[in-house]
Design a protein around this motif. Structure first.
Motif, PDB file in Angstrom:
ATOM      1  N   TRP B 642       0.861  -1.190   0.000  1.00 53.13           N
ATOM      2  CA  TRP B 642       0.000   0.000   0.000  1.00 53.13           C
ATOM      3  C   TRP B 642       0.901   1.244   0.000  1.00 53.13           C
ATOM      4  O   TRP B 642       0.775   2.138  -0.774  1.00 53.13           O
ATOM      5  N   TYR B 643       1.867   1.203   0.906  1.00 58.40           N
ATOM      6  CA  TYR B 643       2.909   2.227   0.939  1.00 58.40           C
ATOM      7  C   TYR B 643       4.072   1.628   1.701  1.00 58.40           C
ATOM      8  O   TYR B 643       3.912   0.620   2.395  1.00 58.40           O
ATOM      9  N   ALA B 654       4.832   9.042   3.826  1.00 62.52           N
ATOM     10  CA  ALA B 654       5.381   8.060   2.895  1.00 62.52           C
ATOM     11  C   ALA B 654       4.826   8.274   1.487  1.00 62.52           C
ATOM     12  O   ALA B 654       5.559   8.258   0.505  1.00 62.52           O
ATOM     13  N   VAL B 655       3.518   8.498   1.416  1.00 64.83           N
ATOM     14  CA  VAL B 655       2.884   8.640   0.100  1.00 64.83           C
ATOM     15  C   VAL B 655       3.352   9.926  -0.586  1.00 64.83           C
ATOM     16  O   VAL B 655       3.622   9.942  -1.788  1.00 64.83           O
ATOM     17  N   GLN B 656       3.495  11.005   0.177  1.00 68.06           N
ATOM     18  CA  GLN B 656       3.974  12.258  -0.422  1.00 68.06           C
ATOM     19  C   GLN B 656       5.394  12.064  -0.960  1.00 68.06           C
ATOM     20  O   GLN B 656       5.725  12.505  -2.060  1.00 68.06           O
ATOM     21  N   ARG B 657       6.226  11.392  -0.177  1.00 68.59           N
ATOM     22  CA  ARG B 657       7.607  11.160  -0.610  1.00 68.59           C
ATOM     23  C   ARG B 657       7.651  10.296  -1.868  1.00 68.59           C
ATOM     24  O   ARG B 657       8.337  10.601  -2.845  1.00 68.59           O
ATOM     25  N   GLU B 658       6.870   9.201  -1.841  1.00 64.09           N
ATOM     26  CA  GLU B 658       6.869   8.285  -2.987  1.00 64.09           C
ATOM     27  C   GLU B 658       6.351   8.994  -4.241  1.00 64.09           C
ATOM     28  O   GLU B 658       6.885   8.823  -5.341  1.00 64.09           O
ATOM     29  N   THR B 855       0.224   5.539  -3.609  1.00 64.55           N
ATOM     30  CA  THR B 855       0.954   6.483  -4.455  1.00 64.55           C
ATOM     31  C   THR B 855       0.532   6.334  -5.913  1.00 64.55           C
ATOM     32  O   THR B 855       0.347   7.316  -6.623  1.00 64.55           O
ATOM     33  N   MET B 856       0.339   5.087  -6.337  1.00 63.05           N
ATOM     34  CA  MET B 856      -0.148   4.856  -7.692  1.00 63.05           C
ATOM     35  C   MET B 856      -1.482   5.572  -7.898  1.00 63.05           C
ATOM     36  O   MET B 856      -1.707   6.207  -8.934  1.00 63.05           O
ATOM     37  N   HIS B 857      -2.337   5.539  -6.897  1.00 63.96           N
ATOM     38  CA  HIS B 857      -3.639   6.210  -7.008  1.00 63.96           C
ATOM     39  C   HIS B 857      -3.475   7.714  -7.137  1.00 63.96           C
ATOM     40  O   HIS B 857      -4.173   8.367  -7.910  1.00 63.96           O
ATOM     41  N   VAL B 858      -2.554   8.283  -6.358  1.00 61.75           N
ATOM     42  CA  VAL B 858      -2.346   9.731  -6.412  1.00 61.75           C
ATOM     43  C   VAL B 858      -1.804  10.115  -7.787  1.00 61.75           C
ATOM     44  O   VAL B 858      -2.292  11.056  -8.437  1.00 61.75           O
TER      45      VAL B 858
END
Lengths: 183, 1005
Positions: B642-643, B654-658, B855-858
């Motif tokens: 997921w992350y 984590a998601v912002q960084r990725e 992250t893929m979703h964003v």
């Protein structure tokens, strides 16, 4: 770089208990063949490429040492082979013009043996495995729990092989490991 | 505590093995072989529970699974089980049970006040009283449930394990009494594969309750021993056939270790649930005795006559020292003789006037008094019968007359005749017929259901002597084996006789009159003990028009609850028939439904609980993700990263960084779970043309194209990229969750509509392990590992190249779900782990960042790429998604085409996909938030759309959202309001759906 490791979903895991043994076989090259198995082109290709007869009865398999051929449906066979599957596939397409797909990694194979095999598999499979109904040389596509499996009988002692999709292998193995205590 | 009612000898219990147990906090002793009920009776305990509605004191009336009264709460804590029948609980050391439905104690129960106000609690009381106001029902229900409930369910997780299994046989025999054993013997002798099921701990059925059961036991053991020799026979005791379904599919519950006590089963499961497919079924389920219905016939000490015989002969327990046998048929005379032989003072009260001379002389020889043409008019004693009064019946049986006699007794053994157990036959779809000579329904074999071939034998088929049962069993076994194709030499089966008196000439007396009309006076005539239903309730139902048997059942609740009316149904029908002045078969029977006896839900689930409830599918790279610290998300039944948080990071960080890393350097995603279908054959492109909305004829070999699939209603149901691998060879990808659905969809159309096409579809989802690398440095990274020419011109966007990557064969697709320069590297699954390890190593110098689905979703939302199932919901057309560009204007036909022309599909103001930018860029709207036409003080507010995707986008530098908005495409530039659950209102501007790199330069870089 080291030469690439060939992985299997269960890393050749084993169960060895009283009356029941399960073992994941190593990587097996597998080819899914499609076509009209009565047509001369297909008959010829099978004989030339695999040294196999085509008049396979439904839900049976034959083996000639180098290859095993399973009947999966009127227009579908599955081959386990020792040879390079790419070569067979391209030759098959050239000879027959019909379908052949490399499915070597799609599934893995568990070898099951011992007196408890039928009871273990009956815990999750609604198919009747009594020797009257499922003897050596027969195969069946059924389910085990939620997993689609190809089950083949290699000896009535019994020795079965259970082929299952890569992503369901762990589930099936856990299932077997749980029920083997109950039967 | 002494076992005051235990006989000094006899019975099949093991007196060398005393067992201590507790009931309602008191310690008692019984013997191995006892049931809880027999052990309590041995200790002089008659009072075992309080009734469901009136809280009347109750004791066991039966010795088997038909018991309606003696329901106890067995064990404590996580092991506790409510409503278990004391007559079926095998005694084990340390057993703990409590009576139910009483407070504060069994002896003194406050709820018994219901009994005093009983005249205000007739049938239908709840329906009438708690009807309105309807809004109060939720409140009423809690109190009603508490007042009327039986036992209590455990709150802890079930600590037991269960096993479910399939089984197959030629002949399944249900019931291991004389008929069943002989049927199994005959069928096995004919060469059939046989399963023999019996619910008891020992085979033998009614034989075990006879006075010569020792001789019977050796007969049974020898038969069972012979059966056990055959490897084609499976013997299952403690196993109840619970349901009989179409095509001879029978379920059965085996109590594997219940009799050992909780936690004592070792590795063995507590129970096993059998799912049996039988070619033929022999039903030898026996019969169930009916009680006579008379005033206050529910006092503890009142028992079915055969139960008294079973307690005496099988368990060595005399239920009472003074026994009144009250009967309308002959079978209870044997019980009178057995009780007398056991030392009881016995009186027989027979409603008939024509008792045979033979029976009379047998009673005389044993000093047993007989009252012919008499009936019990009243019962004395509250928590246990102390005496009964009897009076002479009028000639028509409608009233009592003459002097009342009082007989002191502590046990009344009643027999109203025998009801063949037709449950299984009826469940199989067979119809019953009424047999006047036995006053009961039996299977009508001429009206059995063809798809459920079976034959009934023994007392469930209306014959009541052991020898007749054996004879019918043999015949049934041979015929069932023959019908299953097994006709070996017909075996001879020994017969056997016991001390028994069959039912004989029964004179039905469905309702014993009292001095008052039924329903008047204090006395109650119970026909259904478990649900506290009386003959007066049936009269009330009739007066109120509930005369249909199904209405009668639901209005009075007769025949409901855990015993399903095993002892009560026929009596209820007969009383209704009398009221209406019609015959019993004209009233008919209610439907017999599974399960025959209550079964444990855990057993039905079997081993398929916990991690075996649903498969956790994992990709070949899973171990690597675990080692990388991935947090997983369930996608379908797959586990996907997921992350992947670094030390100290939360999900957001984590998601912002990725997300930033993918657009700045290069990211890596495990895309192995996407569905993949290999399509070959000369008509392959015709299939693609039909299932996708766009054109496929001109796709070059080695090129990829995005496609959208519609269902017949014209609604989007899947999407993906398909690549042409060869002349007639394609590789289709689907969504992760849609893989199986798409495969089925293709096969269904090919097999039903276009069988003449030569197209072969093969699932190859797991053949390939897939890593997507995305970002400006993706090409450099790939170049380091491959022999494929990755230059921009040699390997353009939307093409595929074959070669090696990290020394293993690979297909690399230059396609993108992120809007970045992207490659999806496919290698055979066996090399998946190798590939991710090699890329991780090689990626170090490019700052390669593994990323997950969030992250893929964003990333895809930044580009306005839809996710089927998130931005669509099965009601969305390509036009609604603003994707007209993908719908061919030239194709005549494709699936879902016609639906595009429907009035509703073309109407204006359909919800359409748009982008939303909140006025406050830090606000991330919740997905599902409603766009409202007008902000009101409180909901409901007129909704004109909802948010489908919403994220904080580091690349846009603000929050972004996708939404479905009515007429959205025409509203771009407008500002809309979104009302939150907490009353906050956010304003947002309607935009197009692309937030980053609107020109699409990066993906082609």
């Amino acid at each position: 770089m080291d030469s690439p490791v060939i992985a299997t979903p269960l890393s050749a895991v084993k169960i060895d208990t009283d009356g029941f043994t399960a073992l994941e076989l190593g990587h097996i090259s597998k080819i899914n063949l499609r076509g009209d198995f009565d047509s001369p082109a297909v008959v010829g290709a099978l004989t030339t490429l695999l040294g196999m007869q085509t008049d396979l009865a439904p839900n049976t398999f034959v083996s000639n040492g180098a290859a095993t051929l399973f009947w999966l449906g009127p227009d579908e066979r599955l081959v386990y082979t020792d040879r390079d599957p790419d070569a067979i596939i391209s030759q098959w397409r050239n000879h027959t013009g019909t379908g052949a797909v490399d499915v070597s990694d799609y599934s893995t194979v568990l070898r099951l043996s011992g007196q408890k095999v039928r009871d273990v598999i009956a815990s999750g499979a609604p198919f009747d495995m009594h020797p009257d109904n499922f003897s050596a040389g027969q195969c069946v596509q059924t389910r085990f729990g939620n997993a689609s499996i190809l089950l083949s009988n290699h000896a009535d002692t019994p020795v079965f092989q259970l082929q299952v999709r890569w992503s369901f292998a762990e589930y099936v193995f856990n299932y077997i490991e749980r029920v083997v205590k109950y039967v | 505590m002494s076992q005051s009612q235990r006989l000094s000898q006899g019975g099949m219990i093991d007196r060398s093995k005393p067992i201590s147990f507790a009931f309602d906090g008191r310690q008692y002793t019984g013997y191995q072989g006892d049931t809880l009920a027999s052990a309590l009776l041995a200790n002089g305990v008659r009072l075992m529970g309080r009734s469901f509605k009136y809280h009347r004191p109750r004791g066991a009336i039966a010795a088997g699974s038909e018991e309606p009264n003696a329901l106890v709460q067995l064990e404590t804590g996580a092991y506790t089980e409510p409503n278990t029948r004391a007559t079926c609980i095998e005694l084990y050391d340390g057993l703990v049970a409590k009576s139910q439905n009483r407070w504060p104690s069994l002896e003194f129960d406050i709820g018994a006040v219901n009994s005093l106000v009983a005249r205000f609690l007739p049938a239908g009381f709840y329906y009438k009283t708690f009807m309105w106001p309807a809004s109060m029902w939720m409140t009423y229900e809690k109190f009603i449930r508490k007042a009327a409930g039986l036992g209590v369910s455990p709150v802890e997780d079930d600590p037991d394990v269960y096993h479910g299994t399939y089984a197959h046989c030629d002949v399944l025999v249900i019931g291991g009494g004389p008929a069943g054993i002989s049927a199994a013997t005959a069928a096995a002798g004919s060469g059939a594969r046989v399963m023999l099921l019996d619910e008891g701990s020992e085979y033998g059925g009614a034989l075990l309750g006879t006075s010569d059961n020792a001789a019977a036991k050796s007969y049974i053991d020898s038969a069972l021993g012979a059966l056990g020799q055959s490897e084609n026979v499976r013997l299952l005791s403690r196993t109840t056939a619970t349901g009989y379904y179409d095509y001879n599919y029978i379920t059965a519950l085996e109590k594997v270790t219940d009799h050992l006590g909780p936690g004592n089963g070792g590795d063995a499961p507590r129970q096993r649930f059998w799912k049996i497919r039988a070619k033929q079924v022999v039903i030898a389920a026996g019969s169930i005795e009916r009680p006579l219905i008379f005033a206050d016939n529910d006092r503890p000490g009142m028992m079915l006559a055969n139960a008294v015989g079973v307690y005496i002969n099988r368990y060595g327990v005399l239920p009472g020292n003074d026994v009144v046998v009250f009967t309308n048929n002959d079978s209870a005379y044997q019980v009178a003789l057995d009780a007398s032989a056991a030392g009881a003072t016995v009186t027989v009260v027979d409603t008939r006037r024509n008792v045979s001379a033979d029976l009379k002389s047998k009673l005389e020889q044993n000093n047993i008094r007989l009252f012919e043409g008499h009936a019990i008019s009243s019962v004395q004693g509250g928590k246990g019968v102390e005496s009964v009064r009897i009076m002479e019946l009028s000639a028509d049986g409608e009233s009592l007359q003459g002097q009342a006699w009082e007989i002191v007794c502590t046990c009344v053994a009643t027999s109203g005749g025998w009801t063949p157990s037709c449950h299984m036959f009826s469940q199989s779809g067979g119809k019953l017929k009424y047999e006047e000579s036995i006053a009961g329904f039996i299977p009508d074999s001429s009206r059995a259901k063809n798809s459920c071939p079976n034959v009934s034998a023994g007392s469930c088929n209306g014959v009541f002597t052991t020898q007749e049962c054996i004879a019918q069993g043999v015949e049934a076994g041979i015929s069932a084996a023959g019908a299953a194709g097994r006709s070996g030499s017909v075996p001879s089966v020994d017969t056997f006789a016991v001390n028994e008196i069959p039912q004989g000439a029964i004179a039905p007396l469905w309702l014993v009159p009292t001095v008052h009309p039924v329903g008047e006076g204090k006395a109650k005539h119970f026909h259904d003990f478990q649900n506290d239903v009386t003959a007066a309730d049936i009269h009330l139902a009739a007066r109120e028009g509930f005369v249909s048997v199904e209405h009668l059942k639901r209005y009075t609740t007769t025949g409901m609850a855990t015993d399903q009316g095993k002892t009560s149904n026929l009596n209820a029908l007969a009383i209704m028939a009398n009221i209406q002045g019609v015959s019993i078969p004209e009233v008919g029977t209610t439907t017999f439904r599974p399960p025959y006896t209550p079964l444990t839900l855990g057993a039905v689930g079997g081993q398929e609980s916990r991690e075996l409830f649903i498969q956790e599918r994992k990709t070949p790279m899973h171990e690597h993700h675990v080692a990388s610290g991935a947090v997983f998300e369930d996608v379908g039944d797959w586990k996907r990263p997921w992350y992947l948080p670094k030390e100290g990071e939360d999900m957001h960080a984590a998601v912002q960084r990725e997300t930033l890393a993918v657009r700045e350097s290069v990211g890596m995603l495990d895309a192995s779970t996407l569905g993949k279908i290999d399509i070959q054959g000369k008509d392959a492109v015709k299939l693609l043309e039909m299932v996708y909305t766009n054109n496929w004829q001109k796709l070059a070999i080695g090129s990829c194209r995005y496609g959208l699939m519609l269902n017949e209603h014209g609604m989007i149901f899947d999407d993906g990229v398909t690549t042409r691998l060869g002349e007639n060879h394609y590789h289709m990808t689907t969504t992760t969750g849609g893989a199986a659905r798409v495969m089925n969809w293709l096969e269904e159309w090919l097999q039903t509509e276009w069988p003449e096409w030569e197209v072969y579809c093969t699932s190859v989802t797991e053949q390939w392990a897939v890593l997507a690398i995305n970002g400006p440095k993706a090409r450099d990274l790939l170049r380091d590992l491959t022999d494929i020419d990755v230059s921009k011109d040699a390997f353009p966007f939307m093409t595929m190249r074959e070669g090696t990557v990290a020394d293993v064969p690979a297909r690399v697709y230059r396609i993108s779900f992120t809007g970045e320069l992207s490659y999806e590297i496919n290698v055979p699954a066996r090399y998946g782990k190798h590939l991710i390890e090699a890329l991780t190593e090689a990626g170090k110098k490019y700052d390669l960042v593994p990323y997950g689905t969030e992250t893929m979703h964003v990333l895809r939302a930044e580009k306005g790429f839809i996710i089927v199932g998130q931005d669509t919901d099965g009601t969305v057309t390509p036009h609604d998604m603003d994707m007209d560009w993908i719908v061919s204007k030239t194709k005549e036909e494709y699936l879902g085409n016609r639906a595009q022309a429907r009035v509703d599909t073309r109407r204006e103001k359909r919800p359409q996909l748009i982008g939303l930018l909140t006025e406050d860029p830090t606000v991330v709207l919740p997905e599902g938030a409603h766009i409202v036409a007008e902000v009101l003080d409180k909901p409901p507010m007129p909704t004109i759309g909802h948010v489908t995707s919403s994220y904080m986008s580091p690349n846009a530098g603000r929050s972004i959202a996708l939404a479905l908005l009515q007429d959205g495409i025409n509203r771009k530039g407008e500002t809309v309001s979104l009302s939150m659950m907490d009353g906050t209102v956010h304003k947002a501007k309607v935009t197009d759906t692309v937030f980053v790199d609107k020109e699409g330069v990066r993906v082609r870089g």
